[in-house]
Design a protein around this motif. Sequence first.
Motif, PDB file in Angstrom:
ATOM      1  N   ASP A 156     -44.718  77.988  51.620  1.00  0.00           N
ATOM      2  CA  ASP A 156     -43.403  77.591  51.111  1.00  0.00           C
ATOM      3  C   ASP A 156     -43.537  76.699  49.877  1.00  0.00           C
ATOM      4  O   ASP A 156     -42.803  75.722  49.714  1.00  0.00           O
ATOM      5  N   GLY A 157     -44.514  76.990  49.053  1.00  0.00           N
ATOM      6  CA  GLY A 157     -44.688  76.237  47.806  1.00  0.00           C
ATOM      7  C   GLY A 157     -45.245  74.833  47.988  1.00  0.00           C
ATOM      8  O   GLY A 157     -45.291  74.068  47.040  1.00  0.00           O
ATOM      9  N   GLN A 158     -45.671  74.518  49.222  1.00  0.00           N
ATOM     10  CA  GLN A 158     -46.221  73.187  49.498  1.00  0.00           C
ATOM     11  C   GLN A 158     -47.695  73.310  49.894  1.00  0.00           C
ATOM     12  O   GLN A 158     -48.088  74.316  50.467  1.00  0.00           O
ATOM     13  N   PRO A 159     -48.503  72.280  49.642  1.00  0.00           N
ATOM     14  CA  PRO A 159     -49.915  72.355  50.040  1.00  0.00           C
ATOM     15  C   PRO A 159     -50.054  72.538  51.545  1.00  0.00           C
ATOM     16  O   PRO A 159     -49.265  71.984  52.314  1.00  0.00           O
ATOM     17  N   HIS A 160     -51.015  73.309  51.952  1.00  0.00           N
ATOM     18  CA  HIS A 160     -51.225  73.596  53.369  1.00  0.00           C
ATOM     19  C   HIS A 160     -52.700  73.389  53.728  1.00  0.00           C
ATOM     20  O   HIS A 160     -53.032  72.650  54.637  1.00  0.00           O
ATOM     21  N   GLN A 161     -53.583  74.045  52.964  1.00  0.00           N
ATOM     22  CA  GLN A 161     -55.018  73.931  53.215  1.00  0.00           C
ATOM     23  C   GLN A 161     -55.772  74.033  51.896  1.00  0.00           C
ATOM     24  O   GLN A 161     -55.299  74.638  50.937  1.00  0.00           O
ATOM     25  N   LEU A 162     -56.971  73.464  51.907  1.00  0.00           N
ATOM     26  CA  LEU A 162     -57.858  73.597  50.761  1.00  0.00           C
ATOM     27  C   LEU A 162     -59.211  74.091  51.278  1.00  0.00           C
ATOM     28  O   LEU A 162     -59.759  73.519  52.227  1.00  0.00           O
ATOM     29  N   PHE A 163     -59.685  75.154  50.693  1.00  0.00           N
ATOM     30  CA  PHE A 163     -60.986  75.695  51.076  1.00  0.00           C
ATOM     31  C   PHE A 163     -61.974  75.341  49.979  1.00  0.00           C
ATOM     32  O   PHE A 163     -61.761  75.660  48.811  1.00  0.00           O
ATOM     33  N   VAL A 164     -63.037  74.649  50.353  1.00  0.00           N
ATOM     34  CA  VAL A 164     -64.037  74.229  49.373  1.00  0.00           C
ATOM     35  C   VAL A 164     -65.355  74.921  49.668  1.00  0.00           C
ATOM     36  O   VAL A 164     -65.836  74.899  50.803  1.00  0.00           O
ATOM     37  N   GLY A 185     -68.807  76.707  53.538  1.00  0.00           N
ATOM     38  CA  GLY A 185     -67.571  76.218  52.959  1.00  0.00           C
ATOM     39  C   GLY A 185     -66.798  75.501  54.036  1.00  0.00           C
ATOM     40  O   GLY A 185     -67.159  75.555  55.199  1.00  0.00           O
ATOM     41  N   GLY A 186     -65.755  74.852  53.654  1.00  0.00           N
ATOM     42  CA  GLY A 186     -64.990  74.133  54.655  1.00  0.00           C
ATOM     43  C   GLY A 186     -63.505  74.251  54.397  1.00  0.00           C
ATOM     44  O   GLY A 186     -63.083  74.307  53.241  1.00  0.00           O
ATOM     45  N   ILE A 187     -62.739  74.321  55.478  1.00  0.00           N
ATOM     46  CA  ILE A 187     -61.283  74.339  55.361  1.00  0.00           C
ATOM     47  C   ILE A 187     -60.757  72.941  55.660  1.00  0.00           C
ATOM     48  O   ILE A 187     -61.057  72.365  56.701  1.00  0.00           O
ATOM     49  N   TYR A 188     -60.019  72.394  54.723  1.00  0.00           N
ATOM     50  CA  TYR A 188     -59.421  71.071  54.861  1.00  0.00           C
ATOM     51  C   TYR A 188     -57.908  71.238  54.978  1.00  0.00           C
ATOM     52  O   TYR A 188     -57.298  71.912  54.149  1.00  0.00           O
ATOM     53  N   ASP A 189     -57.327  70.617  56.010  1.00  0.00           N
ATOM     54  CA  ASP A 189     -55.880  70.738  56.236  1.00  0.00           C
ATOM     55  C   ASP A 189     -55.141  69.595  55.556  1.00  0.00           C
ATOM     56  O   ASP A 189     -55.553  68.432  55.651  1.00  0.00           O
ATOM     57  N   GLN A 203     -51.750  61.758  52.553  1.00  0.00           N
ATOM     58  CA  GLN A 203     -51.868  62.421  51.242  1.00  0.00           C
ATOM     59  C   GLN A 203     -53.315  62.832  50.964  1.00  0.00           C
ATOM     60  O   GLN A 203     -53.823  62.671  49.839  1.00  0.00           O
ATOM     61  N   THR A 204     -53.982  63.340  52.009  1.00  0.00           N
ATOM     62  CA  THR A 204     -55.350  63.825  51.843  1.00  0.00           C
ATOM     63  C   THR A 204     -55.480  65.181  52.527  1.00  0.00           C
ATOM     64  O   THR A 204     -54.605  65.589  53.296  1.00  0.00           O
ATOM     65  N   TYR A 205     -56.582  65.860  52.244  1.00  0.00           N
ATOM     66  CA  TYR A 205     -56.925  67.094  52.946  1.00  0.00           C
ATOM     67  C   TYR A 205     -58.034  66.735  53.920  1.00  0.00           C
ATOM     68  O   TYR A 205     -59.035  66.133  53.517  1.00  0.00           O
ATOM     69  N   LYS A 206     -57.849  67.089  55.209  1.00  0.00           N
ATOM     70  CA  LYS A 206     -58.771  66.590  56.237  1.00  0.00           C
ATOM     71  C   LYS A 206     -59.498  67.690  56.981  1.00  0.00           C
ATOM     72  O   LYS A 206     -58.921  68.725  57.327  1.00  0.00           O
ATOM     73  N   LYS A 207     -60.761  67.432  57.231  1.00  0.00           N
ATOM     74  CA  LYS A 207     -61.567  68.277  58.116  1.00  0.00           C
ATOM     75  C   LYS A 207     -62.296  67.308  59.032  1.00  0.00           C
ATOM     76  O   LYS A 207     -63.288  66.713  58.639  1.00  0.00           O
ATOM     77  N   GLY A 208     -61.776  67.115  60.245  1.00  0.00           N
ATOM     78  CA  GLY A 208     -62.329  66.079  61.116  1.00  0.00           C
ATOM     79  C   GLY A 208     -62.227  64.726  60.435  1.00  0.00           C
ATOM     80  O   GLY A 208     -61.151  64.333  59.974  1.00  0.00           O
ATOM     81  N   GLU A 209     -63.361  64.037  60.347  1.00  0.00           N
ATOM     82  CA  GLU A 209     -63.397  62.706  59.734  1.00  0.00           C
ATOM     83  C   GLU A 209     -63.453  62.770  58.210  1.00  0.00           C
ATOM     84  O   GLU A 209     -63.232  61.781  57.525  1.00  0.00           O
ATOM     85  N   ASP A 210     -63.796  63.937  57.716  1.00  0.00           N
ATOM     86  CA  ASP A 210     -63.993  64.131  56.291  1.00  0.00           C
ATOM     87  C   ASP A 210     -62.637  64.289  55.596  1.00  0.00           C
ATOM     88  O   ASP A 210     -61.788  65.018  56.092  1.00  0.00           O
ATOM     89  N   ALA A 211     -62.434  63.618  54.479  1.00  0.00           N
ATOM     90  CA  ALA A 211     -61.143  63.721  53.793  1.00  0.00           C
ATOM     91  C   ALA A 211     -61.330  63.886  52.288  1.00  0.00           C
ATOM     92  O   ALA A 211     -62.189  63.244  51.681  1.00  0.00           O
ATOM     93  N   ILE A 212     -60.527  64.768  51.734  1.00  0.00           N
ATOM     94  CA  ILE A 212     -60.483  64.935  50.280  1.00  0.00           C
ATOM     95  C   ILE A 212     -59.292  64.130  49.783  1.00  0.00           C
ATOM     96  O   ILE A 212     -58.155  64.350  50.205  1.00  0.00           O
ATOM     97  N   GLN A 213     -59.565  63.175  48.906  1.00  0.00           N
ATOM     98  CA  GLN A 213     -58.511  62.316  48.371  1.00  0.00           C
ATOM     99  C   GLN A 213     -57.715  63.080  47.312  1.00  0.00           C
ATOM    100  O   GLN A 213     -58.134  64.153  46.871  1.00  0.00           O
TER     101      GLN A 213
END
Length: 299
Positions: free
Chosen positions: A181-189, A195-199, A205-215
């Motif tokens: 819906d035009g909003q961020p949902h996941q980031l695949f790096v 690779g990893g999927i960050y929600d 305001q971060t993308y998270k995979k467990g304890e790991d976060a993308i700022q």
Amino acid sequence: MGVVVLFVLTFQIFLGTVIRGDQSGTTHVTIDDNLGTLASTYAPKVWLAKDEDYNPSSVGFHLENVKVYDGATSYSSTPSTLSTCSENCYMSSNQPLEHASATLPFFSGEQVGPSQQPPVYAVVKRINETATDILYWMFYPYNRGKNVCIGLHIFGVCIGGYSTFGNHVGDWEYATMRLVDGQPHQLFVSSHDFGGIYDWDAASQTYKKGEDAIQTEGTHPILYSALGSHGLWSTPGSHVYKDMPAIIDDLRDETSNGTAWDTWRNVTFTMYRPDGGYTGSWAWLNFKGRWGNRKAIKF
Ligand SMILES: *[C@@H]1O[C@H](CO)[C@@H](O)[C@H](O)[C@H]1NC(C)=O
Ligand SMILES: *[C@@H]1O[C@H](CO)[C@@H](O)[C@H](O)[C@H]1NC(C)=O
Ligand SMILES: *[C@@H]1O[C@H](CO)[C@@H](O)[C@H](O)[C@H]1NC(C)=O
């Protein structure tokens, strides 16, 4: 009243966004018309490492420095004339590489600064009515591998010598943003062989995979490009990406905040085509061969 309606319409056309209400009273954004805006909005900030010698570049810059080899023939190319070729095709530097660790001036890529930086190539793929993926492709003319002790470490000294793994010409990296819906949902790096999927987590305001976060910086995810090899990571530091047998060194990626590559300053985008068939300045996307010299050591 008419004036107000006209203003609203004009404003929406200006944004390229059509907003419509549904029965539940929430609004949805249909994203067909503003893909270019979305591609810029969510383009990542990529921190190139301190002391990085091998910066990113445009595809055009790389093609000026290599020839395409197709069987017995070789030719120069541009982004719009690069042919589909076959998987056996490869590119080779105009100047020869004398040995596996030799470098050429164009390996240092293009300038990365606030007013001038290489483009990021965004390929937009509709998944279904609500979900859209934006693949951000980043190109570097050269991947510098690692010096790894292939002998024995004795009292901290490598006995038996070092070998360099992974030097190669032409290095693609990517990250995929999934919007719903035009909003961020996941980031695949992607990083090397995993690779990893960050929600997306709106609260932090971060993308998270467990304890790991993308700022994030505003709407832009912050990624770190590893020194020399350019694999993408969520944090600065030292990352083991391949556990080697005990006698051999681990392969590590080092990331740090050296130079900011604010990719949204130069986003170019196209729609994904399942059948290839990219044209014009995107014709290079059809290329099926390798982007670098044939004798590269692949690890
Ligand atoms: C964006 O990339 C293109 C292609 O390399 C280049 O010609 C242009 O100058 C770049 N623009 C900016 C603002 O860096
Ligand atoms: C669209 O695709 C997303 C991602 O695969 C999925 O979560 C969602 O349920 C799909 N929506 C519809 C309407 O099919
Ligand atoms: C860069 O990293 C240093 C620590 O190495 C930190 O002090 C500084 O705040 C960082 N700068 C940015 C812009 O992230």
